[in-house]
Design an enzyme around this catalytic site. Structure first.
Site, PDB file in Angstrom:
ATOM      1  N   SER A  93      -3.357   0.556  14.570  1.00  0.00           N
ATOM      2  CA  SER A  93      -4.021   1.855  14.786  1.00  0.00           C
ATOM      3  C   SER A  93      -4.307   2.034  16.269  1.00  0.00           C
ATOM      4  CB  SER A  93      -5.344   1.923  14.032  1.00  0.00           C
ATOM      5  OG  SER A  93      -6.059   3.079  14.415  1.00  0.00           O
TER       6      SER A  93
ATOM      7  N   ASN B  14      -3.307  -7.322  -4.866  1.00  0.00           N
ATOM      8  CA  ASN B  14      -4.359  -7.186  -3.868  1.00  0.00           C
ATOM      9  C   ASN B  14      -3.924  -7.985  -2.643  1.00  0.00           C
ATOM     10  OD1 ASN B  14      -6.608  -7.262  -2.285  1.00  0.00           O
ATOM     11  ND2 ASN B  14      -7.896  -8.356  -3.751  1.00  0.00           N
ATOM     12  N   VAL B  15      -3.625  -7.282  -1.557  1.00  0.00           N
ATOM     13  CA  VAL B  15      -3.063  -7.968  -0.380  1.00  0.00           C
ATOM     14  C   VAL B  15      -4.051  -8.930   0.282  1.00  0.00           C
ATOM     15  CG1 VAL B  15      -1.314  -6.207   0.171  1.00  0.00           C
ATOM     16  CG2 VAL B  15      -3.628  -6.020   1.152  1.00  0.00           C
TER      17      VAL B  15
ATOM     18  N   GLY C 278       0.825  -1.219   0.000  1.00  0.00           N
ATOM     19  CA  GLY C 278       0.000   0.000   0.000  1.00  0.00           C
ATOM     20  C   GLY C 278       0.847   1.252   0.000  1.00  0.00           C
ATOM     21  N   ALA C 279       1.857   1.276  -0.892  1.00  0.00           N
ATOM     22  CA  ALA C 279       2.833   2.372  -0.837  1.00  0.00           C
ATOM     23  C   ALA C 279       2.596   3.443  -1.900  1.00  0.00           C
ATOM     24  CB  ALA C 279       4.246   1.819  -0.964  1.00  0.00           C
ATOM     25  N   SER C 280       1.442   3.426  -2.549  1.00  0.00           N
ATOM     26  CA  SER C 280       1.235   4.408  -3.620  1.00  0.00           C
ATOM     27  C   SER C 280       0.950   5.803  -3.067  1.00  0.00           C
ATOM     28  CB  SER C 280       0.119   3.946  -4.560  1.00  0.00           C
ATOM     29  OG  SER C 280      -1.059   3.718  -3.840  1.00  0.00           O
ATOM     30  N   ARG C 281       0.561   5.893  -1.821  1.00  0.00           N
ATOM     31  CA  ARG C 281       0.260   7.215  -1.245  1.00  0.00           C
ATOM     32  C   ARG C 281       0.289   7.126   0.292  1.00  0.00           C
ATOM     33  NH1 ARG C 281      -6.243   6.783  -2.382  1.00  0.00           N
ATOM     34  NH2 ARG C 281      -6.693   5.761  -0.402  1.00  0.00           N
TER      35      ARG C 281
ATOM     36  N   TYR D  37     -12.887  -2.361  11.500  1.00  0.00           N
ATOM     37  CA  TYR D  37     -11.521  -1.810  11.456  1.00  0.00           C
ATOM     38  C   TYR D  37     -10.790  -2.080  12.783  1.00  0.00           C
ATOM     39  CZ  TYR D  37      -7.903   1.771  10.603  1.00  0.00           C
ATOM     40  OH  TYR D  37      -6.722   2.452  10.419  1.00  0.00           O
TER      41      TYR D  37
HETATM   42  P1  NAI Z   1      -4.502   5.580   2.386  1.00  0.00           P
HETATM   43  O1  NAI Z   1      -5.915   5.215   2.108  1.00  0.00           O
HETATM   44  O2  NAI Z   1      -4.004   6.940   2.102  1.00  0.00           O
HETATM   45  O3  NAI Z   1      -3.533   4.530   1.640  1.00  0.00           O
HETATM   46  C1  NAI Z   1      -3.769   3.154   1.706  1.00  0.00           C
HETATM   47  C2  NAI Z   1      -2.857   2.430   0.756  1.00  0.00           C
HETATM   48  O4  NAI Z   1      -3.178   1.038   0.792  1.00  0.00           O
HETATM   49  C3  NAI Z   1      -3.037   2.884  -0.692  1.00  0.00           C
HETATM   50  O5  NAI Z   1      -1.784   2.890  -1.318  1.00  0.00           O
HETATM   51  C4  NAI Z   1      -3.914   1.783  -1.283  1.00  0.00           C
HETATM   52  O6  NAI Z   1      -3.702   1.594  -2.667  1.00  0.00           O
HETATM   53  C5  NAI Z   1      -3.415   0.580  -0.522  1.00  0.00           C
HETATM   54  N1  NAI Z   1      -4.394  -0.504  -0.505  1.00  0.00           N
HETATM   55  C6  NAI Z   1      -5.677  -0.477  -0.074  1.00  0.00           C
HETATM   56  N2  NAI Z   1      -6.255  -1.668  -0.264  1.00  0.00           N
HETATM   57  C7  NAI Z   1      -5.306  -2.476  -0.808  1.00  0.00           C
HETATM   58  C8  NAI Z   1      -5.297  -3.829  -1.237  1.00  0.00           C
HETATM   59  N3  NAI Z   1      -6.372  -4.609  -1.151  1.00  0.00           N
HETATM   60  N4  NAI Z   1      -4.150  -4.327  -1.764  1.00  0.00           N
HETATM   61  C9  NAI Z   1      -3.043  -3.558  -1.884  1.00  0.00           C
HETATM   62  N5  NAI Z   1      -2.998  -2.281  -1.485  1.00  0.00           N
HETATM   63  C10 NAI Z   1      -4.115  -1.748  -0.957  1.00  0.00           C
HETATM   64  O7  NAI Z   1      -4.287   5.176   3.916  1.00  0.00           O
HETATM   65  P2  NAI Z   1      -3.249   5.717   5.012  1.00  0.00           P
HETATM   66  O8  NAI Z   1      -3.943   6.720   5.831  1.00  0.00           O
HETATM   67  O9  NAI Z   1      -1.941   6.034   4.409  1.00  0.00           O
HETATM   68  O10 NAI Z   1      -3.116   4.404   5.922  1.00  0.00           O
HETATM   69  C11 NAI Z   1      -2.065   3.468   5.815  1.00  0.00           C
HETATM   70  C12 NAI Z   1      -2.171   2.494   6.970  1.00  0.00           C
HETATM   71  O11 NAI Z   1      -2.124   3.204   8.197  1.00  0.00           O
HETATM   72  C13 NAI Z   1      -3.472   1.688   6.978  1.00  0.00           C
HETATM   73  O12 NAI Z   1      -3.210   0.380   7.414  1.00  0.00           O
HETATM   74  C14 NAI Z   1      -4.310   2.427   8.005  1.00  0.00           C
HETATM   75  O13 NAI Z   1      -5.264   1.591   8.591  1.00  0.00           O
HETATM   76  C15 NAI Z   1      -3.251   2.857   8.995  1.00  0.00           C
HETATM   77  N6  NAI Z   1      -3.624   3.983   9.838  1.00  0.00           N
HETATM   78  C16 NAI Z   1      -3.910   5.215   9.297  1.00  0.00           C
HETATM   79  C17 NAI Z   1      -4.262   6.254  10.142  1.00  0.00           C
HETATM   80  C18 NAI Z   1      -4.591   7.617   9.634  1.00  0.00           C
HETATM   81  O14 NAI Z   1      -4.984   8.454  10.445  1.00  0.00           O
HETATM   82  N7  NAI Z   1      -4.432   7.915   8.353  1.00  0.00           N
HETATM   83  C19 NAI Z   1      -4.347   6.068  11.595  1.00  0.00           C
HETATM   84  C20 NAI Z   1      -4.018   4.754  12.038  1.00  0.00           C
HETATM   85  C21 NAI Z   1      -3.671   3.769  11.188  1.00  0.00           C
END
Ligand code: NAI
Length: 245
Positions: free
Chosen positions: A140, A61-62, A11-14, A153
């Protein structure tokens, strides 16, 4: 075999995943990254390549165990080593429990929790052979605090915390550490979905008075990945500005 260390970031695209990959790239790690859309994963890889490391971008897809296993095997073969796995990919499908659809429960469990099992299982073989490795799971704060509207979640992240401790006990003797990082509220696309009022209400709960940044989490991943994190395993590190102590 690559002289530089190699890390997989899911999930490193953003968001947090991209920042984590960027911090590792700056530190000289070669990378394999995955996401769900070719366009965005390739764009991320291009940005990361600026740091003069090799980046292997893949659409995976993870939640698909076989796809994850094939990805990990390809990475290990390509680079000849695998030092760090960061299980970051995650989604939300919020809703109050009484009305939550089974598919929203399942999608979050599959994407956030089962994925961590699939990827961790797949990296164990090369890491055990090398007698070294770091597995870092992005959990989280809500796994510890609870959050209305997020039973799926919170269950997925609580499962990650429990899995982290069990796996850490299983593989410690092979010099593989397994830890989770529990971010608080971090400014990313995930939190941008909230309105300004909701964001202000969140910030009011944070003693440090701001949302966290993806870089705050990336710095913690970097710390755990290197020598500095060598005697830490089975832990959930909270990085949340003090909102949960
Ligand atoms: P985001 O939504 O900005 O990015 C998520 C990334 O995961 C994207 O690159 C997306 O393409 C990828 N992704 C989603 N489903 C996927 C799948 N089935 N297979 C492969 N890749 C997949 O999310 P964010 O905010 O960067 O979160 C990253 C991690 O941090 C997540 O696990 C989230 O639960 C966790 N997190 C985020 C918090 C926040 O406040 N943003 C707080 C606590 C935890």
């Amino acid at each position: 075999m690559s002289d530089s260390k190699v890390a997989i970031v899911t999930g490193a695209s953003r968001g947090i995943g991209f920042s984590v990959a960027e911090a590792l790239a700056k530190a000289g790690y070669h990378l394999a990254i995955c996401g769900t859309r070719e366009e965005t994963v390739n764009a991320a890889a291009e940005k990361l390549s600026i740091h003069k490391v090799e980046v292997l971008p893949r659409v995976v897809n993870v939640a698909d165990g076989e796809a994850v296993q094939a990805f990990v095997q390809e990475v290990a073969k390509h680079f000849g080593r695998l030092d760090v796995l960061v299980n970051n990919a995650g989604i939300t499908r919020d809703g109050l429990s009484m009305r939550m659809k089974g598919e929203d429960w399942q999608a979050v469990i599959d994407t956030n929790l089962s994925s961590v099992f699939y990827a961790s299982q797949a990296v164990l073989k090369p890491m055990m052979r090398a007698k070294a490795g770091r597995i870092i799971n992005i959990s989280s704060v809500v796994a510890s605090m609870g959050n209305p509207g997020q039973i799926n979640y919170c269950a997925s992240k609580g499962g990650i915390d429990a899995m982290t401790r069990s796996l850490a006990r299983e593989v410690g003797s092979r010099n593989i550490t397994v830890n989770a990082i529990a971010p608080g509220f971090i400014g990313t696309d995930m939190t941008d979905e909230l309105g300004d009022d909701a964001k202000d209400a969140l910030i009011a709960q944070v003693p440090l008075g701001r949302l966290g940044s993806p870089e705050d989490i990336a710095a913690t991943v970097l710390f755990l990945s290197g020598e500095s994190g060598g005697y830490i395993t089975g832990q959930v590190l909270h990085v949340n500005g003090g909102m949960y102590m």
